[in-house]
Enzyme design. Sequence first.
Site, short mmCIF file in Angstrom:
data_model
loop_
_atom_site.label_atom_id
_atom_site.label_comp_id
_atom_site.label_asym_id
_atom_site.label_seq_id
_atom_site.Cartn_x
_atom_site.Cartn_y
_atom_site.Cartn_z
N CYS C 120 0.89 -0.43 0.08
CA CYS C 120 -0.06 0.10 -0.15
C CYS C 120 0.40 0.87 0.26
O CYS C 120 1.34 1.69 0.64
CB CYS C 120 -1.08 0.18 1.20
SG CYS C 120 -2.02 1.81 1.28
N CYS C 123 -0.56 4.26 2.46
CA CYS C 123 -0.81 4.25 3.86
C CYS C 123 -0.48 2.94 3.81
O CYS C 123 0.85 2.48 3.60
CB CYS C 123 -1.61 4.48 4.36
SG CYS C 123 -3.64 4.23 3.93
N SER C 124 -1.18 1.92 5.07
CA SER C 124 -0.08 0.98 5.23
C SER C 124 -1.73 -0.22 5.04
O SER C 124 -2.32 -0.70 6.13
CB SER C 124 -0.04 1.25 7.46
OG SER C 124 -1.45 1.21 7.21
N CYS C 125 -2.56 -0.01 4.33
CA CYS C 125 -3.91 -1.01 4.06
C CYS C 125 -3.20 -2.20 3.82
O CYS C 125 -1.82 -2.54 2.72
CB CYS C 125 -4.36 -0.19 2.70
SG CYS C 125 -5.06 1.34 2.97
#
Lengths: 106, 87, 215
Positions: C120, C123-125
Amino acid sequence: MGGQAAGPVPTDQHDFALWEKRVDALMVLCGEKGLFTVDGLRRALEDMGEDAFECMSYYERWIAAVNQNLIEAGIYSLEELGARMEEVGRRGATYGEAQNREAQDD
Amino acid sequence: MTERVRVKTMMPPGHVRTPAYLRGKVGVIERELGGFSNPEQLAYGLPAEERPLYRVRFTMEEVWGAAAETPTDTVDAEIFGHWLERL
Amino acid sequence: MPHDHPSHSHEGMSPSGHPYRADNDTALTYWQRMEIAVRELLVEKGAVTPEEVARQIDTMDARSPANGAAVVARAWVDPDFKARLLQDASAASREMGFDIGPLRLIAVENTESVHNLIVCTLCSCYPRNLLGLPPDWYKTRAYRSRAVIEPRAVLREFGVELPDHVQVRVHDSTADMRYVVLPARPAGTEGLDEAELAALVTRDSMIGTGLPRTP
């Protein structure tokens, strides 16, 4: 940040602390209850800029973003937040001592 | 059915879910994902319209040109319809 | 992000062999004070209850790569399940009894000619409702920056060397979908049962930065 130059991927791993798990839980619960969305979280994270990525840990950025959205949603005021953070700081020197109001009444 | 699309090059300030490295790049629609609330409204606490979301596949050659590590490798991303121009 | 490991009763390492994050017994930070204040204000305003917070933590703690490994192993032994998984990974995960909430999951299959890698960049999906919280490296600037431009170099750092005839497909989780890699079943596992197969499936093999173990 896709495509930007960067060094080797660091592989250190830490176990999540209680306060970090609580930040995660608050984000999920606020989302479920419709107080704000994950998109609001991401927007606030992005608005912190590049410096925040270097200076703050992951869940430090998250609690800042959660708070930003809750302030904007009118859930509580900056005055309430500021006063409560001061009060929390007076409860003790560690997270364990300060983490809940009951603790100070022991 | 390979439908070619180009990602818009616009760079508005604020929260969008279209990565900068894909702006202006041409890919093919890998699949249609259905309608999702527009994150550009959700991010600001606004009522959000449903917008169609697509998975778009790009070759590394298209995205990175001569800098591509292996030109035929691919990157897929989810892109909202209002960011895509049909070719 | 550097952090100190002050000497405390755990000798600095957790049972899983990782350093503890500065926690209950170290100096209270500004951001910890904010977490406490925000949580208390949310409770006082009636928005959440302490029980809900505790339950949510328990729910996340209960999610782990073992859940994903069970799904992968089922797909390896049951072709019909595998077809359903590739069609709708959310439904297939729920079918196995995993509470993945509203997660919209897509499974991508590794084959002899395709290797998938999940990232991702925005962000940090991460498929957290199936695999638990992402590893720290997944959230780093280095991984998020490089996975889309030099995935093979990143894979080499993780010990995965792919032959040229294998195409790398990177999946950038930019919006509402989350991804899990269905790794290829390792050779020499014909005699293993589903539980033994699940034990071969690592977290990284479901992100694409690793391969399953071999028996």
